[in-house]
Write a protein that holds these residues in place. Sequence first.
Motif, mmCIF file in Angstrom:
data_model
loop_
_atom_site.group_PDB
_atom_site.id
_atom_site.type_symbol
_atom_site.label_atom_id
_atom_site.label_comp_id
_atom_site.label_asym_id
_atom_site.label_seq_id
_atom_site.Cartn_x
_atom_site.Cartn_y
_atom_site.Cartn_z
ATOM 1 N N MET A 1 0.836 -1.204 0.000
ATOM 2 C CA MET A 1 0.000 0.000 0.000
ATOM 3 C C MET A 1 0.870 1.254 0.000
ATOM 4 O O MET A 1 0.551 2.236 -0.660
ATOM 5 C CB MET A 1 -0.940 -0.009 1.203
ATOM 6 C CG MET A 1 -1.974 -1.117 1.101
ATOM 7 S SD MET A 1 -3.111 -1.116 2.488
ATOM 8 C CE MET A 1 -4.129 0.288 2.030
ATOM 9 N N THR A 2 1.976 1.207 0.743
ATOM 10 C CA THR A 2 2.899 2.340 0.794
ATOM 11 C C THR A 2 3.495 2.580 -0.591
ATOM 12 O O THR A 2 3.561 3.717 -1.054
ATOM 13 C CB THR A 2 4.019 2.075 1.832
ATOM 14 O OG1 THR A 2 3.414 1.936 3.118
ATOM 15 C CG2 THR A 2 5.020 3.212 1.883
ATOM 16 N N ARG A 3 3.918 1.496 -1.275
ATOM 17 C CA ARG A 3 4.483 1.632 -2.627
ATOM 18 C C ARG A 3 3.476 2.280 -3.580
ATOM 19 O O ARG A 3 3.843 3.131 -4.378
ATOM 20 C CB ARG A 3 4.911 0.266 -3.191
ATOM 21 C CG ARG A 3 6.289 -0.173 -2.750
ATOM 22 C CD ARG A 3 6.693 -1.481 -3.411
ATOM 23 N NE ARG A 3 6.936 -1.334 -4.844
ATOM 24 C CZ ARG A 3 8.090 -0.926 -5.388
ATOM 25 N NH1 ARG A 3 9.097 -0.614 -4.598
ATOM 26 N NH2 ARG A 3 8.232 -0.848 -6.688
ATOM 27 N N LYS A 4 2.207 1.872 -3.484
ATOM 28 C CA LYS A 4 1.171 2.453 -4.342
ATOM 29 C C LYS A 4 1.036 3.949 -4.066
ATOM 30 O O LYS A 4 0.930 4.752 -4.994
ATOM 31 C CB LYS A 4 -0.177 1.759 -4.110
ATOM 32 C CG LYS A 4 -0.291 0.441 -4.850
ATOM 33 C CD LYS A 4 -1.713 -0.093 -4.778
ATOM 34 C CE LYS A 4 -1.769 -1.483 -5.366
ATOM 35 N NZ LYS A 4 -2.477 -2.442 -4.562
ATOM 36 N N ALA A 5 1.009 4.316 -2.788
ATOM 37 C CA ALA A 5 0.873 5.725 -2.409
ATOM 38 C C ALA A 5 2.089 6.525 -2.876
ATOM 39 O O ALA A 5 1.950 7.640 -3.393
ATOM 40 C CB ALA A 5 0.695 5.853 -0.889
ATOM 41 N N LEU A 6 3.302 5.950 -2.705
ATOM 42 C CA LEU A 6 4.524 6.636 -3.114
ATOM 43 C C LEU A 6 4.592 6.787 -4.636
ATOM 44 O O LEU A 6 5.028 7.831 -5.151
ATOM 45 C CB LEU A 6 5.770 5.897 -2.604
ATOM 46 C CG LEU A 6 5.938 5.842 -1.080
ATOM 47 C CD1 LEU A 6 7.122 4.952 -0.716
ATOM 48 C CD2 LEU A 6 6.105 7.224 -0.484
ATOM 49 N N ALA A 7 4.166 5.762 -5.366
ATOM 50 C CA ALA A 7 4.159 5.828 -6.835
ATOM 51 C C ALA A 7 3.224 6.939 -7.304
ATOM 52 O O ALA A 7 3.540 7.686 -8.238
ATOM 53 C CB ALA A 7 3.739 4.485 -7.426
ATOM 54 N N LYS A 8 2.087 7.079 -6.628
ATOM 55 C CA LYS A 8 1.132 8.137 -6.959
ATOM 56 C C LYS A 8 1.760 9.504 -6.656
ATOM 57 O O LYS A 8 1.632 10.438 -7.445
ATOM 58 C CB LYS A 8 -0.156 7.929 -6.154
ATOM 59 C CG LYS A 8 -1.284 8.824 -6.593
ATOM 60 C CD LYS A 8 -2.581 8.424 -5.908
ATOM 61 C CE LYS A 8 -3.718 9.286 -6.422
ATOM 62 N NZ LYS A 8 -4.922 9.137 -5.638
ATOM 63 N N ASP A 9 2.426 9.617 -5.503
ATOM 64 C CA ASP A 9 3.117 10.870 -5.155
ATOM 65 C C ASP A 9 4.122 11.246 -6.248
ATOM 66 O O ASP A 9 4.166 12.400 -6.682
ATOM 67 C CB ASP A 9 3.866 10.739 -3.824
ATOM 68 C CG ASP A 9 2.954 10.795 -2.596
ATOM 69 O OD1 ASP A 9 1.723 10.935 -2.757
ATOM 70 O OD2 ASP A 9 3.491 10.700 -1.484
ATOM 71 N N LEU A 10 4.936 10.265 -6.674
ATOM 72 C CA LEU A 10 5.963 10.531 -7.698
ATOM 73 C C LEU A 10 5.324 11.020 -8.996
ATOM 74 O O LEU A 10 5.809 11.972 -9.612
ATOM 75 C CB LEU A 10 6.784 9.273 -7.974
ATOM 76 C CG LEU A 10 7.928 8.962 -7.015
ATOM 77 C CD1 LEU A 10 8.636 7.687 -7.456
ATOM 78 C CD2 LEU A 10 8.920 10.100 -6.915
ATOM 79 N N ALA A 11 4.243 10.358 -9.421
ATOM 80 C CA ALA A 11 3.568 10.749 -10.662
ATOM 81 C C ALA A 11 3.024 12.172 -10.546
ATOM 82 O O ALA A 11 3.103 12.961 -11.492
ATOM 83 C CB ALA A 11 2.445 9.763 -10.976
ATOM 84 N N GLU A 12 2.498 12.524 -9.381
ATOM 85 C CA GLU A 12 1.937 13.863 -9.185
ATOM 86 C C GLU A 12 3.035 14.926 -9.081
ATOM 87 O O GLU A 12 2.859 16.046 -9.567
ATOM 88 C CB GLU A 12 1.017 13.870 -7.956
ATOM 89 C CG GLU A 12 -0.253 13.073 -8.217
ATOM 90 C CD GLU A 12 -1.134 12.834 -7.003
ATOM 91 O OE1 GLU A 12 -2.265 12.379 -7.212
ATOM 92 O OE2 GLU A 12 -0.701 13.091 -5.856
#
Length: 153
Positions: A133-144
């Motif tokens: 779940m953390t990886r998903k949240a971090l990947a979203k942060d990076l994309a944004e």
Amino acid sequence: MDHSTSLSQHVNAAPDKVWAVISDIPGSAATLSGIDAIQMLSDGPYGEGTRWKETRTMMGRQETVEMWVSQTDPPRSTTVKALQGGADYTTRFTLEEHDGGTQLTLSFGAEILKPTLLSKISMALFGKLGMSMTRKALAKDLAEIAAKAESLQ
């Protein structure tokens, strides 16, 4: 017990533009959909010692964590720390010029400071799920972050 992950994102923007987004803590709630609110605890420009409270909703629960900048080397890297629930969290951003843009790498780690039997069991049970779940949240942060930096061109 140490849990860590690393993600990279190519950004079609120069490192100084990416740095401008990463170091804009007051504006990060507007940039990152995962952040509900930011409360600055220190004044002045982004640098070592900058402190703030960040509120995010994870797994349906809203949590506020106090964070601070422990290291900065603009526009190449910065490290942000947080202590929460007996864990020491470290987030490191590394920016490298690459293919006319920036290779942005985010490394995240969690270390249990005083492991108890309960924390060992919960890390064993929820560690993989939590990191996923953390990886998903971090990947979203990076994309944004990338989208915001690319819009500054």
